[in-house]
Scaffold this motif. Sequence first.
Motif, mmCIF file in Angstrom:
data_model
loop_
_atom_site.group_PDB
_atom_site.id
_atom_site.type_symbol
_atom_site.label_atom_id
_atom_site.label_comp_id
_atom_site.label_asym_id
_atom_site.label_seq_id
_atom_site.Cartn_x
_atom_site.Cartn_y
_atom_site.Cartn_z
ATOM 1 N N LEU A 36 0.838 -1.211 0.000
ATOM 2 C CA LEU A 36 0.000 0.000 0.000
ATOM 3 C C LEU A 36 0.869 1.257 0.000
ATOM 4 N N GLN A 37 1.946 1.179 0.810
ATOM 5 C CA GLN A 37 2.851 2.321 0.928
ATOM 6 C C GLN A 37 3.582 2.591 -0.393
ATOM 7 N N ASP A 39 2.317 2.308 -3.351
ATOM 8 C CA ASP A 39 1.388 2.730 -4.394
ATOM 9 C C ASP A 39 1.899 4.036 -5.036
ATOM 10 N N TYR A 42 0.333 7.288 -3.955
ATOM 11 C CA TYR A 42 0.658 7.627 -2.567
ATOM 12 C C TYR A 42 2.072 8.207 -2.479
ATOM 13 N N MET A 43 3.002 7.553 -3.171
ATOM 14 C CA MET A 43 4.391 8.026 -3.114
ATOM 15 C C MET A 43 4.528 9.416 -3.734
ATOM 16 N N ALA A 45 2.256 11.659 -3.828
ATOM 17 C CA ALA A 45 1.655 12.632 -2.902
ATOM 18 C C ALA A 45 2.631 12.964 -1.768
ATOM 19 N N CYS A 46 3.322 11.924 -1.248
ATOM 20 C CA CYS A 46 4.313 12.142 -0.172
ATOM 21 C C CYS A 46 5.394 13.106 -0.630
ATOM 22 N N LEU A 68 6.421 11.618 6.627
ATOM 23 C CA LEU A 68 6.060 10.808 5.440
ATOM 24 C C LEU A 68 7.258 10.682 4.511
#
Length: 481
Positions: A36-37, A39, A42-43, A45-46, A68
């Motif tokens: 999930l991390q 994804d 997501y990455m 966005a971080c 994050l």
Amino acid sequence: MHLLSLILTNRRFALRGGVEAQGEVDAFLSNKAFILQKDPAYMEACLYIYDHKDELTDEFDVALAESLHRDFAKEKNITPEMQHERSLVYNRAYVNWREAKSKKDFSIFSKSLGEVRDVQIREANLHENRKATPYDTIFDGYERELTSQDLDDTFNECKERLVPLLKKIMSSKKKIRTDFLSRPVSDESQKACAQYLLDTMGFDFNRGAFATTEHPFTIEMGKNDTRVTTHYYPDAFYSSMFSIIHEGGHALFEQNQPAENYSHYIEFNKTMGMHESTSRFYENRIGRSREFIALIYPKCCELFPNVFEGVSEQEFYESMNTVTPSLIRTEADEFTYTFHIIIRYEIEKMIVNGSGCDIASLPKLWNEKYSEYLGITPAHDAEGILQDIHWTSGFGYFPTYALGNMYNAMYYNKMASEFDLKAAVRSGDFATINGWMKKNVWARADREAPKTWIKNITGRDFTPKDFLDYLEAKYGEIYGL
Ligand SMILES: [Zn+2]
């Protein structure tokens, strides 16, 4: 909660026969979380929020963006397959370590230790934010912005001052009375004592609880639920007392966090060194002080009348502050504790950075260092190199314990310059002490790296000097040096 603490806690809950299976479940779940991390959305966005953190106006948001990004930098180049392999290596290491320890035979664990080292070095080299050495990269994950140069400087200063002092203490004529320490006590009176100590410290029973376990620990189950555990020994009443004060210190930290930490998901940002500084502040600086012993002595006499029969307050104080070089870290006194950490630091740095470090020869090196610094030698590996669980899942954790003592020595002095701290302890005024801790020590811990944090609390740069001055003064007085 820090990942390693979580793993250690899980392992403490696991039944002996279920450890291996539980490890497989842990590996499966952490792999799912990892995927999930990883994804891409997501990455991305971080990275975006981190690159634009200067535009954020809320400093809790900034702390979240930084935290994050730390996870992002650590895991960016690790594939799910590598992550899964890491879990299996650590789990296998744990199983082998347990067997090796029970059979007192390091050779059963040595292959696994080599595998753990290889995984750690590989991941340090793949880290997006690599430091000067693999050990520095790994250690930065625990105590960010501190380096192995900081640790070398700190521990060299400790050795320079503590080695000669230990020799003086050991040759002192002072005899400290300890005969009463093994007098029998019931679990009921120890439980009443634990309740009394937590009450005295200001532990909030509305948002916390305590129970017993084999190895004491603290766990934060959620925003308003912090649990501490202890262990009762029928012939060592003081063991549970000081473990409950230590764990109670961890719990006070958790119970006094700013509410924004939860709404911004940064409540686990504080470092292990910061956490240990608090637990050791209550356990050692407060708990083993002359004033605290005076405060609790009447209650101890009431709860353990047979133990304290004919024992004075001063004898109780001295018995809680004896210096005895010992082989087991978790049983070490306040003075010799730092040596246990220095030994582990020197060896683990060599394992990680030393090219061609010979794993098989480590027990010999371990024993030589114990002999050199503490003048004692383990009879076998279980009371030597196999005693701690930590290396089954990596390196870099141990120094945080010693740093905690040094941070709290610095803020103890700052606190004592602002009000009469000894009088507050003597009168049990923990509202004043905890109020100061909440405002100065705990409030910003999740938003600052340790060096900035300690400077903001004390106005000074990090130094082991306050801790070493404290040890020299306290033990010099007790041992009449
Ligand atoms: Zn602790």
